[in-house]
Design an enzyme around this catalytic site. Structure first.
Site, PDB file in Angstrom:
ATOM      1  N   ASP A  93       8.907 -11.949   2.460  1.00 14.76           N
ATOM      2  CA  ASP A  93       8.858 -10.610   1.882  1.00 14.76           C
ATOM      3  C   ASP A  93      10.255  -9.994   1.946  1.00 14.76           C
ATOM      4  OD1 ASP A  93       8.495  -7.925   1.316  1.00 14.76           O
ATOM      5  OD2 ASP A  93       6.853  -7.653   2.754  1.00 14.76           O
ATOM      6  N   GLY A 131       4.546  -4.928  -8.330  1.00 16.96           N
ATOM      7  CA  GLY A 131       5.281  -6.075  -7.819  1.00 16.96           C
ATOM      8  C   GLY A 131       6.260  -5.709  -6.716  1.00 16.96           C
ATOM      9  N   ASP A 165       8.970  -4.090  -6.908  1.00 21.17           N
ATOM     10  CA  ASP A 165       9.414  -2.699  -7.052  1.00 21.17           C
ATOM     11  C   ASP A 165       8.528  -1.771  -6.216  1.00 21.17           C
ATOM     12  OD1 ASP A 165      10.667  -0.453  -8.053  1.00 21.17           O
ATOM     13  OD2 ASP A 165      10.086  -0.763 -10.136  1.00 21.17           O
ATOM     14  N   SER A 172      12.348 -10.903 -12.909  1.00 21.94           N
ATOM     15  CA  SER A 172      11.597 -11.172 -14.165  1.00 21.94           C
ATOM     16  C   SER A 172      10.473 -12.206 -14.038  1.00 21.94           C
ATOM     17  CB  SER A 172      12.522 -11.601 -15.315  1.00 21.94           C
ATOM     18  OG  SER A 172      13.254 -10.502 -15.807  1.00 21.94           O
ATOM     19  N   THR A 173      10.334 -12.840 -12.865  1.00 16.99           N
ATOM     20  CA  THR A 173       9.371 -13.960 -12.788  1.00 16.99           C
ATOM     21  C   THR A 173       7.961 -13.527 -12.415  1.00 16.99           C
ATOM     22  OG1 THR A 173       9.851 -14.465 -10.460  1.00 16.99           O
ATOM     23  CG2 THR A 173      11.199 -15.571 -12.133  1.00 16.99           C
TER      24      THR A 173
HETATM   25  P1  ADP Z   1       9.346  -8.458 -12.806  1.00 12.37           P
HETATM   26  O1  ADP Z   1       8.675  -7.248 -13.400  1.00 12.37           O
HETATM   27  O2  ADP Z   1      10.859  -8.417 -12.927  1.00 12.37           O
HETATM   28  O3  ADP Z   1       8.742  -9.730 -13.274  1.00 12.37           O
HETATM   29  P2  ADP Z   1       7.855  -8.537 -10.275  1.00 12.37           P
HETATM   30  O4  ADP Z   1       7.989  -7.571  -9.174  1.00 12.37           O
HETATM   31  O5  ADP Z   1       6.555  -8.541 -11.023  1.00 12.37           O
HETATM   32  O6  ADP Z   1       9.114  -8.295 -11.236  1.00 12.37           O
HETATM   33  O7  ADP Z   1       8.082  -9.993  -9.745  1.00 12.37           O
HETATM   34  C1  ADP Z   1       9.349 -10.543  -9.474  1.00 12.37           C
HETATM   35  C2  ADP Z   1       9.218 -11.623  -8.424  1.00 12.37           C
HETATM   36  O8  ADP Z   1       9.163 -11.011  -7.142  1.00 12.37           O
HETATM   37  C3  ADP Z   1       7.971 -12.487  -8.550  1.00 12.37           C
HETATM   38  O9  ADP Z   1       8.346 -13.855  -8.407  1.00 12.37           O
HETATM   39  C4  ADP Z   1       7.101 -12.042  -7.374  1.00 12.37           C
HETATM   40  O10 ADP Z   1       6.320 -13.106  -6.861  1.00 12.37           O
HETATM   41  C5  ADP Z   1       8.151 -11.629  -6.361  1.00 12.37           C
HETATM   42  N1  ADP Z   1       7.753 -10.655  -5.345  1.00 12.37           N
HETATM   43  C6  ADP Z   1       6.748  -9.737  -5.382  1.00 12.37           C
HETATM   44  N2  ADP Z   1       6.712  -9.037  -4.243  1.00 12.37           N
HETATM   45  C7  ADP Z   1       7.704  -9.534  -3.448  1.00 12.37           C
HETATM   46  C8  ADP Z   1       8.173  -9.251  -2.128  1.00 12.37           C
HETATM   47  N3  ADP Z   1       7.620  -8.281  -1.372  1.00 12.37           N
HETATM   48  N4  ADP Z   1       9.228  -9.975  -1.642  1.00 12.37           N
HETATM   49  C9  ADP Z   1       9.803 -10.945  -2.391  1.00 12.37           C
HETATM   50  N5  ADP Z   1       9.417 -11.253  -3.636  1.00 12.37           N
HETATM   51  C10 ADP Z   1       8.375 -10.565  -4.155  1.00 12.37           C
END
Ligand code: ADP
Length: 176
Positions: A15, A37, A39, A126-127
């Site tokens: 995380d 996500g 954000d 973006s993933t």
């Molecule tokens: P985007 O809208 O740019 O696709 P997301 O937040 O939906 O952004 O996802 C971007 C990446 O971050 C994804 O691979 C997701 O699995 C990952 N992600 C989500 N939460 C966390 C976290 N707390 N720490 C690290 N990576 C995360």
């Protein structure tokens, strides 16, 4: 290419909000007002200070364009700063997505350089909700890390954060 730059790259699974790097990168949207996500996780963990600073940036420059980045403090996060960058929506791959994604990394490092930030951790921009295929995004990320670190002293260290095991393996495939 020499080994030196890649020794400044670390791949970790977990995380991103828990990391005590100098900055963590947020996969923001162009409103800068928060979302789902990573954000949402960053704003929840960091508290209202981050959103207040994002709102000040919006008032000044009207949000953030795809491929660009802005910096705020980290609020209550272990990281001192958050770099907010806006990744491209995946649209089949022929709408400039790779260039826009590469620009997210470069814009974030440019801020790290200007602010002399020791270490910067990135999620897979973006993933998630934006649908960029993880394998292709990992290839862009590692290529950009190599190119940047070969040419710049800041940041000293880059951390690519994989939220799941699959993403970790995808990053590791590109790093000998
Ligand atoms: P985007 O809208 O740019 O696709 P997301 O937040 O939906 O952004 O996802 C971007 C990446 O971050 C994804 O691979 C997701 O699995 C990952 N992600 C989500 N939460 C966390 C976290 N707390 N720490 C690290 N990576 C995360």
């Amino acid at each position: 290419m020499s080994d030196a730059p890649i020794s400044r790259l670390r791949i970790v699974q977990g995380d991103i909000t828990k990391l005590a790097t100098t900055a963590i990168v947020n996969a923001a949207n162009s409103s800068l007002l928060g979302g789902g996500g990573v954000d949402g996780a960053i704003h929840r963990a960091g508290g209202p200070q981050i959103l207040a600073e994002c709102q000040q940036i919006r008032a000044r420059q009207g949000g953030c364009k795809v491929g660009q980045a802005v910096i705020t403090s980290g609020g209550r996060l272990p990281a001192a700063h958050v770099i907010h960058t806006v990744g491209p929506h995946w649209n089949g791959g022929h709408k400039g997505e790779p260039d826009k994604l590469a620009s997210c990394y470069r814009s974030s490092w440019q801020l790290a350089l200007e602010n002399q930030l020791e270490s910067v951790a990135f999620p897979g921009i973006s993933t998630g909700i934006y649908g960029y295929p993880k394998a292709e995004a990992a290839a862009v990320a590692v290529r950009e890390v190599r190119q940047w670190l070969a040419a710049h002293e800041w940041p000293r260290e880059v951390v690519l954060v994989a939220f799941d095991e699959e993403s970790k393996q995808l990053y590791e495939q590109h790093v000998p």
